[in-house]
Write an enzyme that holds these catalytic residues in place. Structure first.
Site, PDB file in Angstrom:
ATOM      1  N   ARG A 192       0.852  -0.972   0.067  1.00 17.81           N
ATOM      2  CA  ARG A 192      -0.068  -0.036   0.032  1.00 17.81           C
ATOM      3  C   ARG A 192       1.147   1.240  -0.030  1.00 17.81           C
ATOM      4  O   ARG A 192       2.044   1.144   0.463  1.00 17.81           O
ATOM      5  CB  ARG A 192      -0.918  -0.131   1.113  1.00 17.81           C
ATOM      6  CG  ARG A 192      -2.026  -0.999   1.019  1.00 17.81           C
ATOM      7  CD  ARG A 192      -3.152  -0.421  -0.047  1.00 17.81           C
ATOM      8  NE  ARG A 192      -4.564  -1.259  -0.050  1.00 17.81           N
ATOM      9  CZ  ARG A 192      -4.440  -2.387  -0.721  1.00 17.81           C
ATOM     10  NH1 ARG A 192      -3.576  -2.665  -1.458  1.00 17.81           N
ATOM     11  NH2 ARG A 192      -5.582  -3.035  -0.826  1.00 17.81           N
ATOM     12  N   GLU A 209      -4.272   7.411  -4.441  1.00 20.31           N
ATOM     13  CA  GLU A 209      -4.538   6.871  -5.834  1.00 20.31           C
ATOM     14  C   GLU A 209      -5.863   7.618  -6.290  1.00 20.31           C
ATOM     15  O   GLU A 209      -6.653   7.707  -5.456  1.00 20.31           O
ATOM     16  CB  GLU A 209      -4.447   5.283  -5.895  1.00 20.31           C
ATOM     17  CG  GLU A 209      -3.222   4.748  -5.663  1.00 20.31           C
ATOM     18  CD  GLU A 209      -3.335   3.274  -5.278  1.00 20.31           C
ATOM     19  OE1 GLU A 209      -4.437   2.615  -5.500  1.00 20.31           O
ATOM     20  OE2 GLU A 209      -2.178   2.632  -4.768  1.00 20.31           O
ATOM     21  N   HIS A 254      -1.530   0.392  -9.854  1.00 19.66           N
ATOM     22  CA  HIS A 254      -2.123  -0.507  -9.081  1.00 19.66           C
ATOM     23  C   HIS A 254      -2.806  -1.651  -9.801  1.00 19.66           C
ATOM     24  O   HIS A 254      -3.921  -2.174  -9.875  1.00 19.66           O
ATOM     25  CB  HIS A 254      -3.249   0.031  -8.108  1.00 19.66           C
ATOM     26  CG  HIS A 254      -3.704  -0.558  -6.839  1.00 19.66           C
ATOM     27  ND1 HIS A 254      -3.844   0.086  -5.767  1.00 19.66           N
ATOM     28  CD2 HIS A 254      -3.518  -1.850  -6.711  1.00 19.66           C
ATOM     29  CE1 HIS A 254      -4.271  -0.926  -4.911  1.00 19.66           C
ATOM     30  NE2 HIS A 254      -3.969  -2.159  -5.311  1.00 19.66           N
TER      31      HIS A 254
HETATM   32  P1  NAP Z   1      -0.832 -11.221   4.831  1.00 14.76           P
HETATM   33  O1  NAP Z   1      -0.611 -12.764   4.427  1.00 14.76           O
HETATM   34  O2  NAP Z   1      -1.803 -11.050   5.814  1.00 14.76           O
HETATM   35  O3  NAP Z   1       0.829 -10.598   5.211  1.00 14.76           O
HETATM   36  C1  NAP Z   1       0.923  -9.437   5.681  1.00 14.76           C
HETATM   37  C2  NAP Z   1       2.226  -9.452   6.177  1.00 14.76           C
HETATM   38  O4  NAP Z   1       2.526  -8.121   6.595  1.00 14.76           O
HETATM   39  C3  NAP Z   1       2.521 -10.416   7.285  1.00 14.76           C
HETATM   40  O5  NAP Z   1       3.786 -11.196   7.100  1.00 14.76           O
HETATM   41  C4  NAP Z   1       2.818  -9.511   8.406  1.00 14.76           C
HETATM   42  O6  NAP Z   1       3.819 -10.095   9.447  1.00 14.76           O
HETATM   43  C5  NAP Z   1       3.285  -8.433   7.963  1.00 14.76           C
HETATM   44  N1  NAP Z   1       3.119  -6.932   8.749  1.00 14.76           N
HETATM   45  C6  NAP Z   1       1.713  -6.552   8.971  1.00 14.76           C
HETATM   46  N2  NAP Z   1       1.823  -5.574   9.614  1.00 14.76           N
HETATM   47  C7  NAP Z   1       2.901  -5.150  10.146  1.00 14.76           C
HETATM   48  C8  NAP Z   1       3.721  -4.130  10.607  1.00 14.76           C
HETATM   49  N3  NAP Z   1       3.164  -3.245  11.284  1.00 14.76           N
HETATM   50  N4  NAP Z   1       5.220  -4.299  10.585  1.00 14.76           N
HETATM   51  C9  NAP Z   1       5.680  -5.316   9.767  1.00 14.76           C
HETATM   52  N5  NAP Z   1       5.147  -6.166   9.253  1.00 14.76           N
HETATM   53  C10 NAP Z   1       3.848  -6.342   9.204  1.00 14.76           C
HETATM   54  O7  NAP Z   1      -1.232 -10.596   3.518  1.00 14.76           O
HETATM   55  P2  NAP Z   1      -1.035 -10.767   1.962  1.00 14.76           P
HETATM   56  O8  NAP Z   1      -2.028 -11.567   1.728  1.00 14.76           O
HETATM   57  O9  NAP Z   1       0.431 -11.114   1.708  1.00 14.76           O
HETATM   58  O10 NAP Z   1      -1.448  -9.155   1.337  1.00 14.76           O
HETATM   59  C11 NAP Z   1      -0.790  -8.309   1.703  1.00 14.76           C
HETATM   60  C12 NAP Z   1      -0.970  -6.846   1.423  1.00 14.76           C
HETATM   61  O11 NAP Z   1      -0.742  -6.715  -0.079  1.00 14.76           O
HETATM   62  C13 NAP Z   1      -2.577  -6.602   1.325  1.00 14.76           C
HETATM   63  O12 NAP Z   1      -3.103  -6.105   2.492  1.00 14.76           O
HETATM   64  C14 NAP Z   1      -2.766  -5.435   0.392  1.00 14.76           C
HETATM   65  O13 NAP Z   1      -2.510  -4.057   1.093  1.00 14.76           O
HETATM   66  C15 NAP Z   1      -1.598  -5.715  -0.558  1.00 14.76           C
HETATM   67  N6  NAP Z   1      -1.879  -6.112  -1.890  1.00 14.76           N
HETATM   68  C16 NAP Z   1      -1.772  -5.132  -2.940  1.00 14.76           C
HETATM   69  C17 NAP Z   1      -2.011  -5.742  -4.167  1.00 14.76           C
HETATM   70  C18 NAP Z   1      -1.653  -4.901  -5.469  1.00 14.76           C
HETATM   71  O14 NAP Z   1      -2.569  -4.476  -6.417  1.00 14.76           O
HETATM   72  N7  NAP Z   1      -0.855  -4.162  -5.433  1.00 14.76           N
HETATM   73  C19 NAP Z   1      -2.685  -6.877  -4.443  1.00 14.76           C
HETATM   74  C20 NAP Z   1      -2.960  -7.788  -3.522  1.00 14.76           C
HETATM   75  C21 NAP Z   1      -2.710  -7.481  -1.879  1.00 14.76           C
HETATM   76  P3  NAP Z   1       3.714  -9.764  10.939  1.00 14.76           P
HETATM   77  O15 NAP Z   1       2.317 -10.242  11.259  1.00 14.76           O
HETATM   78  O16 NAP Z   1       4.583 -10.806  11.708  1.00 14.76           O
HETATM   79  O17 NAP Z   1       4.347  -8.406  11.213  1.00 14.76           O
HETATM   80  C1  8YV Z   2      -7.195  -4.830  -5.928  1.00 16.75           C
HETATM   81  C2  8YV Z   2      -5.323  -4.907  -4.020  1.00 16.75           C
HETATM   82  O1  8YV Z   2      -6.586  -4.311  -7.048  1.00 16.75           O
HETATM   83  O2  8YV Z   2      -6.310  -7.390  -3.061  1.00 16.75           O
HETATM   84  C3  8YV Z   2      -5.700  -5.961  -2.569  1.00 16.75           C
HETATM   85  O3  8YV Z   2      -5.649  -5.643  -1.734  1.00 16.75           O
HETATM   86  O4  8YV Z   2      -4.782  -3.984  -3.718  1.00 16.75           O
HETATM   87  C4  8YV Z   2      -5.957  -5.534  -5.423  1.00 16.75           C
HETATM   88  O5  8YV Z   2      -6.030  -6.562  -5.397  1.00 16.75           O
HETATM   89  C5  8YV Z   2      -7.887  -3.704  -5.130  1.00 16.75           C
HETATM   90  O6  8YV Z   2      -8.141  -4.328  -3.847  1.00 16.75           O
HETATM   91  C6  8YV Z   2      -8.993  -3.056  -5.844  1.00 16.75           C
HETATM   92  O7  8YV Z   2      -9.750  -3.911  -6.064  1.00 16.75           O
END
Ligand code: NAP
Ligand code: 8YV
Length: 317
Positions: A230, A259, A277
């Protein structure tokens, strides 16, 4: 038919599936939301949103009969979780089905940064290769030390996809995990020893501006920041200043603080790769996300267990 309020863009495939089970309602852009909510708010029992648009507590207050909020994405920072919890409204999201896609996006940004892809493409496309020859040699993306902030579902997929490049993987998080990578409990200390810092942490109060000027300086003039988590996790103003001063080597960014607005100053910096994104944005992955988001809505409608509630909703039936 049960009324479903759709707050986010959906695909035609999702629409077809939803209309078979719900009476879809969408607030038309420009339409007076107050009037619409006065006329329709009490009919809404289901809400479909996404991780970016979310739903505010104020809007939720206008929907007195809502039974579930399903998010078309895994991040749910745009949803007022205290408000949903106070009303015992379960929130669902789409974890895991997008891990590989987002990891591919992170790898794409990583390689584009290290191999100076945008400048190399411009040199070829512009004809400058003829006039001025090759650009200065970039450094290899192989054999690098890579620090991951957010070694969760997607972070682990990123580490796996990087394996062919013979990296040394480090990670920072709130807790040590049983993984074959070195753990750091100090983000700046990790940033200081890695060539690239990859951010894939959730956006919330605990991660807000976690990557600050000190961390950016620690990554250094030869290092890259990749962010597919994010935008809020990075102090964007400090990052722009570091890139302009050359104290940060470059960046590959898929997410931004405001965004879809990317600061003009950031868009003007040459050694920055920018994508809007698109981390999960492929037909196959969005199909899987859409199916899961709808599966949760139909499970609620049919009185079955929810498929993928967020952790904060695990106890809400
Ligand atoms: P997840 O499995 O919950 O993993 C989140 C990781 O972040 C965990 O390893 C956690 O480790 C760490 N974390 C959380 N809070 C933290 C903090 N304050 N300091 C340090 N580490 C921290 O989530 P995920 O499924 O991998 O998804 C992660 C994120 O990617 C989503 O929440 C979303 O914001 C983003 N995302 C972006 C896109 C895109 O289109 N760019 C798409 C999908 C997801 P600890 O609990 O050990 O701290
Ligand atoms: C999506 C994401 O684009 O899954 C997330 O957290 O950031 C992306 O997969 C976003 O949620 C808007 O749909």
């Amino acid at each position: 038919m049960a009324d479903l309020l759709v707050l986010c863009p959906i695909t035609d495939v999702m629409r077809d599936r939803l209309t078979a089970s719900f009476d879809l309602k969408q607030m038309i852009k420009g339409q007076d939301p107050d009037g619409w909510l006065t006329d329709n708010g009490s009919d809404v029992r289901y809400v479909l949103t996404d991780g970016h648009i979310g739903i505010s507590g104020a809007l939720l207050d206008r929907l007195p009969n809502v039974q579930i909020v399903s998010s078309y994405g895994v991040g749910y920072d745009g949803i007022d979780i205290p408000a949903t919890t106070a009303r015992q409204i379960p929130v669902c999201h789409t974890p895991n089905v997008l891990n590989q896609e987002v990891a591919t996006t992170a790898l794409m940004l990583y390689l584009a940064c290290w191999r100076n892809l945008e400048s190399e493409m411009a040199n070829a496309r512009s004809g400058n290769w003829v006039k001025h020859g090759a650009l200065p040699l970039p450094r290899s993306a192989d054999n690098r030390t890579i620090g991951i902030l957010g070694l969760g579902r997607i972070g682990k997929a990123i580490a796996a996809k990087l394996a062919p490049f013979n990296p040394t993987i480090l990670y920072y998080g709130r807790s040590k995990q049983d993984v074959p990578f070195k753990y750091f409990d100090d983000l700046t200390a990790m940033a200081r020893v890695c060539d690239t810092l990859i951010c894939v942490a959730p956006g919330d109060a605990s991660t807000h501006h976690l990557i600050n000027s000190e961390v950016l300086e620690a990554i250094g003039p030869q290092g890259f920041l990749i962010n597919v988590g994010r935008g809020s996790t990075v102090d964007e103003t400090a990052m722009i200043a570091a890139l302009q001063a050359g104290t940060l080597g470059g960046a590959g960014l898929d997410v931004f603080e405001n965004e879809p607005h990317i600061p003009d100053a950031l868009r003007a910096i040459p050694n920055v790769v920018l994508t809007p994104h698109i981390g999960s944005a492929t037909q196959e992955t969005r199909r899987a996300m859409g199916d899961l988001a709808i599966d949760n809505l139909i499970a609620k409608k049919d009185g079955r267990d929810l498929v993928s509630p967020i952790p904060e909703s695990a106890q809400i039936l």
